[in-house]
Design a protein around this motif. Structure first.
Motif, PDB file in Angstrom:
ATOM      1  N   UNK A 141       8.848 -29.784  44.579  1.00  0.00           N
ATOM      2  CA  UNK A 141       8.473 -28.679  44.145  1.00  0.00           C
ATOM      3  C   UNK A 141       7.649 -28.223  45.473  1.00  0.00           C
ATOM      4  N   UNK A 142       6.375 -29.364  45.610  1.00  0.00           N
ATOM      5  CA  UNK A 142       4.924 -29.233  46.469  1.00  0.00           C
ATOM      6  C   UNK A 142       5.350 -29.034  48.354  1.00  0.00           C
ATOM      7  N   UNK A 143       6.999 -29.512  48.455  1.00  0.00           N
ATOM      8  CA  UNK A 143       7.934 -28.582  49.379  1.00  0.00           C
ATOM      9  C   UNK A 143       8.215 -27.468  49.352  1.00  0.00           C
ATOM     10  N   UNK A 144       8.472 -26.715  48.489  1.00  0.00           N
ATOM     11  CA  UNK A 144       9.069 -25.683  47.796  1.00  0.00           C
ATOM     12  C   UNK A 144       7.952 -24.466  47.697  1.00  0.00           C
ATOM     13  N   UNK A 145       6.276 -25.016  48.014  1.00  0.00           N
ATOM     14  CA  UNK A 145       5.389 -23.963  47.601  1.00  0.00           C
ATOM     15  C   UNK A 145       5.022 -23.896  45.999  1.00  0.00           C
ATOM     16  N   UNK A 146       5.024 -24.734  45.431  1.00  0.00           N
ATOM     17  CA  UNK A 146       4.775 -24.144  44.488  1.00  0.00           C
ATOM     18  C   UNK A 146       4.555 -25.358  42.841  1.00  0.00           C
ATOM     19  N   UNK A 147       4.705 -25.155  41.485  1.00  0.00           N
ATOM     20  CA  UNK A 147       4.386 -26.047  41.317  1.00  0.00           C
ATOM     21  C   UNK A 147       5.451 -26.888  40.671  1.00  0.00           C
ATOM     22  N   UNK A 148       5.333 -28.236  39.755  1.00  0.00           N
ATOM     23  CA  UNK A 148       6.389 -28.980  39.100  1.00  0.00           C
ATOM     24  C   UNK A 148       6.922 -28.523  37.782  1.00  0.00           C
ATOM     25  N   UNK A 149       6.256 -27.738  37.516  1.00  0.00           N
ATOM     26  CA  UNK A 149       6.757 -26.388  36.162  1.00  0.00           C
ATOM     27  C   UNK A 149       7.188 -25.580  36.537  1.00  0.00           C
ATOM     28  N   UNK A 150       6.854 -24.689  37.387  1.00  0.00           N
ATOM     29  CA  UNK A 150       7.707 -23.319  38.553  1.00  0.00           C
ATOM     30  C   UNK A 150       8.700 -24.367  38.579  1.00  0.00           C
ATOM     31  N   UNK A 151       9.503 -25.126  39.129  1.00  0.00           N
ATOM     32  CA  UNK A 151      10.695 -25.825  39.821  1.00  0.00           C
ATOM     33  C   UNK A 151      11.593 -26.465  38.510  1.00  0.00           C
ATOM     34  N   UNK A 152      10.746 -26.813  37.319  1.00  0.00           N
ATOM     35  CA  UNK A 152      11.594 -27.034  35.879  1.00  0.00           C
ATOM     36  C   UNK A 152      12.108 -26.107  35.559  1.00  0.00           C
ATOM     37  N   UNK A 153      11.309 -24.810  35.750  1.00  0.00           N
ATOM     38  CA  UNK A 153      11.944 -23.636  34.821  1.00  0.00           C
ATOM     39  C   UNK A 153      13.033 -22.307  35.573  1.00  0.00           C
ATOM     40  N   UNK A 154      12.671 -22.459  37.130  1.00  0.00           N
ATOM     41  CA  UNK A 154      13.599 -22.509  38.244  1.00  0.00           C
ATOM     42  C   UNK A 154      15.164 -23.514  38.222  1.00  0.00           C
ATOM     43  N   UNK A 155      14.991 -24.416  38.210  1.00  0.00           N
ATOM     44  CA  UNK A 155      16.343 -25.205  37.745  1.00  0.00           C
ATOM     45  C   UNK A 155      16.795 -24.861  36.327  1.00  0.00           C
ATOM     46  N   UNK A 156      16.252 -24.554  35.133  1.00  0.00           N
ATOM     47  CA  UNK A 156      16.654 -24.665  33.868  1.00  0.00           C
ATOM     48  C   UNK A 156      17.649 -22.915  33.943  1.00  0.00           C
ATOM     49  N   UNK A 157      16.588 -22.295  34.834  1.00  0.00           N
ATOM     50  CA  UNK A 157      16.651 -20.398  35.034  1.00  0.00           C
ATOM     51  C   UNK A 157      18.125 -20.851  35.572  1.00  0.00           C
TER      52      UNK A 157
ATOM     53  N   UNK B  53      21.333 -22.997  33.806  1.00  0.00           N
ATOM     54  CA  UNK B  53      21.738 -21.569  32.180  1.00  0.00           C
ATOM     55  C   UNK B  53      23.322 -20.421  32.463  1.00  0.00           C
ATOM     56  N   UNK B  54      22.588 -19.258  34.159  1.00  0.00           N
ATOM     57  CA  UNK B  54      23.219 -18.564  34.560  1.00  0.00           C
ATOM     58  C   UNK B  54      24.302 -19.357  34.828  1.00  0.00           C
ATOM     59  N   UNK B  55      24.460 -20.586  35.158  1.00  0.00           N
ATOM     60  CA  UNK B  55      25.687 -20.985  35.054  1.00  0.00           C
ATOM     61  C   UNK B  55      26.755 -21.570  34.163  1.00  0.00           C
ATOM     62  N   UNK B  56      26.409 -21.290  33.537  1.00  0.00           N
ATOM     63  CA  UNK B  56      27.159 -21.154  32.764  1.00  0.00           C
ATOM     64  C   UNK B  56      27.132 -20.368  31.067  1.00  0.00           C
TER      65      UNK B  56
END
Length: 194
Positions: free
Chosen positions: A172-188, A191-194
């Motif tokens: 998340x730090x490498x991507x310039x975001x918080x770990x929580x934001x990264x979790x939300x992005x991964x979850x989204x 969900x889109x893939x299914x």
């Protein structure tokens, strides 16, 4: 591991197989355990590294104590701090092994001797640096113009194994975001893939 080095010598030089083998015989390969600090922020670098196996994290700690990951070096990538041009040659980064690693270790003080002994080695290093710099410029251009979700998707496309190899808070730090934001992005995305 030596076959990886042969591949690079063949790609970037016109050395004979015997000359390539002589260079490989002169190169130092070292194994490092997970957690080994190769270079501390503030120290003057004396070595450069080429990853044959493993993952090395590059990060810095700012004046407020915030830790920011600026790169991950994995197989067939060079981890070097280019600061010869600066008056203060202390490293702005720390390099740490995130996994057990096998690295080619170059001694910066002995670099000129190796270049004198093997003239094409300097050309090879220059070509590798030029190729890497082009990739870094392209990645940076894309990074600054993309959304956090686009950054994550680009990372997964370019380096699919990285997301599984490094802790989420560092990614998340490498991507310039918080770990929580990264979790939300991964979850989204999931969900889109299914």
């Amino acid at each position: 591991m030596r076959s990886i080095l042969m591949k690079y010598l063949s790609k970037f030089t016109t050395l004979s197989e015997e000359e390539q083998q002589a260079i490989i015989d002169d190169i130092c390969m070292e194994e490092y355990k997970k957690g080994t600090v190769l270079l501390r922020q503030g120290d003057v670098p004396t070595k450069c590294y080429f990853v044959l196996k493993g993952c090395v994290r590059q990060y810095f700690i700012d004046e407020a104590g915030k830790e920011t990951t600026s790169n991950f070096y994995t197989e067939e990538q060079a981890a070097s701090i280019f600061n010869y041009y600066r008056q203060d040659r202390s490293s702005p980064y720390t390099l740490t092994c995130l996994e057990d690693c096998v690295l080619v270790v170059g001694d910066l003080d002995m670099e000129q001797g190796m270049f004198s002994k093997y003239a094409q080695l300097e050309t090879m290093i220059r070509k590798m640096v030029e190729e890497n710099l082009g990739e870094v410029q392209d990645e940076w251009s894309s990074f600054i113009s993309s959304t956090p979700e686009e950054r994550y998707k680009a990372l997964v496309r370019r380096r699919p194994d990285l997301a599984e190899r490094v802790p989420q808070h560092q990614l998340a730090s490498y991507l310039g975001m918080t770990p929580e934001s990264l979790s939300r992005i991964k979850r989204r995305i999931h969900e889109q893939d299914f």
